[in-house]
Design a protein around this motif. Structure first.
Motif, PDB file in Angstrom:
ATOM      1  N   GLY A 190       0.816  -1.202   0.000  1.00 46.06           N
ATOM      2  CA  GLY A 190       0.000   0.000   0.000  1.00 46.06           C
ATOM      3  C   GLY A 190       0.849   1.250   0.000  1.00 46.06           C
ATOM      4  O   GLY A 190       0.428   2.311   0.493  1.00 46.06           O
ATOM      5  N   ALA A 191       2.053   1.140  -0.570  1.00 41.12           N
ATOM      6  CA  ALA A 191       2.993   2.258  -0.620  1.00 41.12           C
ATOM      7  C   ALA A 191       2.895   2.968  -1.969  1.00 41.12           C
ATOM      8  O   ALA A 191       2.348   2.438  -2.935  1.00 41.12           O
ATOM      9  N   ALA A 192       3.452   4.168  -2.030  1.00 41.48           N
ATOM     10  CA  ALA A 192       3.489   4.915  -3.289  1.00 41.48           C
ATOM     11  C   ALA A 192       4.577   4.333  -4.190  1.00 41.48           C
ATOM     12  O   ALA A 192       5.597   3.834  -3.719  1.00 41.48           O
ATOM     13  N   HIS A 193       4.327   4.397  -5.510  1.00 42.32           N
ATOM     14  CA  HIS A 193       5.280   3.886  -6.489  1.00 42.32           C
ATOM     15  C   HIS A 193       5.466   4.919  -7.584  1.00 42.32           C
ATOM     16  O   HIS A 193       4.482   5.502  -8.073  1.00 42.32           O
ATOM     17  N   VAL A 194       6.728   5.137  -7.987  1.00 45.09           N
ATOM     18  CA  VAL A 194       7.047   6.139  -9.003  1.00 45.09           C
ATOM     19  C   VAL A 194       7.904   5.493 -10.083  1.00 45.09           C
ATOM     20  O   VAL A 194       9.000   4.984  -9.798  1.00 45.09           O
ATOM     21  N   TRP A 195       7.403   5.492 -11.326  1.00 47.32           N
ATOM     22  CA  TRP A 195       8.211   4.993 -12.441  1.00 47.32           C
ATOM     23  C   TRP A 195       9.268   6.030 -12.808  1.00 47.32           C
ATOM     24  O   TRP A 195       8.981   7.229 -12.872  1.00 47.32           O
ATOM     25  N   LEU A 196      10.478   5.582 -13.076  1.00 52.12           N
ATOM     26  CA  LEU A 196      11.549   6.452 -13.556  1.00 52.12           C
ATOM     27  C   LEU A 196      12.042   5.913 -14.899  1.00 52.12           C
ATOM     28  O   LEU A 196      12.420   4.739 -14.990  1.00 52.12           O
ATOM     29  N   ARG A 197      12.048   6.739 -15.922  1.00 53.40           N
ATOM     30  CA  ARG A 197      12.584   6.307 -17.210  1.00 53.40           C
ATOM     31  C   ARG A 197      14.083   6.070 -17.089  1.00 53.40           C
ATOM     32  O   ARG A 197      14.784   6.829 -16.416  1.00 53.40           O
ATOM     33  N   SER A 198      14.568   5.028 -17.752  1.00 57.98           N
ATOM     34  CA  SER A 198      15.980   4.674 -17.619  1.00 57.98           C
ATOM     35  C   SER A 198      16.901   5.807 -18.061  1.00 57.98           C
ATOM     36  O   SER A 198      17.968   6.018 -17.475  1.00 57.98           O
ATOM     37  N   GLU A 199      16.484   6.583 -19.083  1.00 56.94           N
ATOM     38  CA  GLU A 199      17.338   7.668 -19.564  1.00 56.94           C
ATOM     39  C   GLU A 199      17.474   8.791 -18.545  1.00 56.94           C
ATOM     40  O   GLU A 199      18.454   9.555 -18.569  1.00 56.94           O
ATOM     41  N   TRP A 200      16.506   8.899 -17.620  1.00 57.50           N
ATOM     42  CA  TRP A 200      16.607   9.924 -16.587  1.00 57.50           C
ATOM     43  C   TRP A 200      17.803   9.671 -15.665  1.00 57.50           C
ATOM     44  O   TRP A 200      18.302  10.608 -15.040  1.00 57.50           O
ATOM     45  N   MET A 201      18.256   8.419 -15.575  1.00 56.60           N
ATOM     46  CA  MET A 201      19.380   8.107 -14.700  1.00 56.60           C
ATOM     47  C   MET A 201      20.689   8.710 -15.218  1.00 56.60           C
ATOM     48  O   MET A 201      21.694   8.733 -14.508  1.00 56.60           O
ATOM     49  N   LYS A 202      20.671   9.223 -16.446  1.00 52.85           N
ATOM     50  CA  LYS A 202      21.833   9.911 -17.012  1.00 52.85           C
ATOM     51  C   LYS A 202      21.641  11.430 -16.972  1.00 52.85           C
ATOM     52  O   LYS A 202      22.489  12.170 -17.456  1.00 52.85           O
ATOM     53  N   GLN A 203      20.533  11.878 -16.400  1.00 52.00           N
ATOM     54  CA  GLN A 203      20.199  13.298 -16.359  1.00 52.00           C
ATOM     55  C   GLN A 203      19.830  13.686 -14.923  1.00 52.00           C
ATOM     56  O   GLN A 203      18.674  13.960 -14.601  1.00 52.00           O
ATOM     57  N   PRO A 204      20.821  13.693 -14.022  1.00 53.72           N
ATOM     58  CA  PRO A 204      20.511  13.859 -12.591  1.00 53.72           C
ATOM     59  C   PRO A 204      19.838  15.170 -12.237  1.00 53.72           C
ATOM     60  O   PRO A 204      19.037  15.215 -11.296  1.00 53.72           O
ATOM     61  N   ALA A 205      20.115  16.258 -12.977  1.00 53.48           N
ATOM     62  CA  ALA A 205      19.450  17.522 -12.662  1.00 53.48           C
ATOM     63  C   ALA A 205      17.950  17.416 -12.909  1.00 53.48           C
ATOM     64  O   ALA A 205      17.132  17.849 -12.082  1.00 53.48           O
TER      65      ALA A 205
END
Length: 329
Positions: free
Chosen positions: A120-135
């Motif tokens: 029952g926790a919150a879940h957030v999808w992160l696109r893999s390409e975002w891992m190269k764009q930390p800002a």
């Protein structure tokens, strides 16, 4: 029973998990497929185990991918074991926010989403390409409800960690997490040192597709104290070493069957007659007080035997890199 295929397109992951949930509710087996699907074999028309369940590809101990069959109940058990681990370190699973940058068709990405649903926790999808764009990643996360207020959880592979830790914004982002599980490969000594220097709450862990995700995890406090290895077994896991030093696992959530192209006309049992699965990894096990600790040495199929010693290329490469750094090369 007909196997259902669900495509895990990165731009429509919510559609994929909706399809998955619908098929499971109907008592069906579902194979999660990458996009494009060419790298993963599709299970042929065979008699399937009792469902519902999920079929996932695993690299196995050879270059031939294999498919692992997990009843839905195994995923439930895996999520419960991880929740128990969190409770032991003072985190209530239902009050967390799970950030997920891993592929849904891999056990790691599937279980990050599945855990959040079970808890029952919150879940957030992160696109893999975002891992190269930390800002951009930092800006995006700041818009998520609970960011900076609720315990944030994250699963990474070492390559993703290494990319993020080389950027100031990446470090700032990682510092917001209460637990960062790192699996899929060992963390190098240099990367672990970098993470400790900036106070990242890493949790090196060990698991596989065959085990329905992690079966051991090191606490962030132990990591920051520079304890070696990848932690202790979760509550539903037993570990031992085979005669050749192979790590063996026994748990009620091991895959019930597997399929590979070498034996295309049938499903194979994963475990021996006593319920033990033999991994492709060599390991050390030792006791500290009442707790068992695990340290993975390397892949058995890549080990080299020389002069009466067993040499693991992964460890040799790490030592050579460390020596090169000391020499300024």
């Amino acid at each position: 029973m007909t196997l259902q295929l669900v495509s895990c397109r990165s731009e429509s992951l919510q559609v994929a998990v909706t399809e998955l949930s619908t098929h499971l509710a109907a008592g069906q087996w579902v194979q999660l497929m990458p996009d494009p699907p060419g790298s993963v074999p599709v299970c042929p028309d065979l008699e399937l185990p009792e469902g519902p369940g999920v079929v996932l590809a695993s690299g196995g101990s050879s270059s031939q991918p294999k498919l692992c069959f997990h009843p839905q109940s195994h995923l439930v058990c895996s999520a419960a074991a991880t929740a128990n681990w969190l409770e032991d370190i003072g985190i209530r699973s239902s009050e967390t926010v799970m950030f997920n940058p891993l592929p849904l068709h891999h056990i790691s990405g599937l279980m990050a989403w599945w855990r959040s649903c079970q808890w029952g926790a919150a879940h957030v999808w992160l696109r893999s390409e975002w891992m190269k764009q930390p800002a951009d990643l930092l800006d995006f996360s700041g818009q998520i409800a609970g960011w900076g207020e609720r315990a944030a959880l994250l699963s990474l592979v070492p390559t993703q960690l290494a990319r993020l830790i080389d950027h100031h914004q990446g470090v700032v982002w990682l510092q917001q997490f209460s637990v960062i599980w790192v699996g899929g490969a060992p963390i190098s000594a240099a990367l672990a040192h970098q993470a400790r220097e900036v106070g990242l709450r890493l949790s090196p862990c060990y698991g596989a597709t065959e085990t329905a995700a992690m079966v051991t995890a090191q606490t962030p406090e132990a990591f920051l104290a520079a304890e070696r290895g990848c932690g202790s077994p979760l509550v539903d896991v037993e570990l031992r070493l085979g005669a050749d030093g192979a790590l063996q696992v026994r748990s009620p959530r091991l895959a019930v069957a597997s399929w590979c192209r070498d034996q295309p006309d049938r499903l194979s049992a994963l475990v021996d007659s006593q319920g033990w699965w033999t991994s492709g990894d060599a390991a050390d096990l030792w006791a500290e007080g009442s707790a068992l600790r695990l340290n993975v040495l390397g892949r058995r199929d890549g080990a080299v035997h020389s002069g009466g010693e067993t040499v693991f290329p992964e460890r040799l490469e790490e030592r050579l890199r460390a020596s090169a750094r000391e020499l300024g090369l």
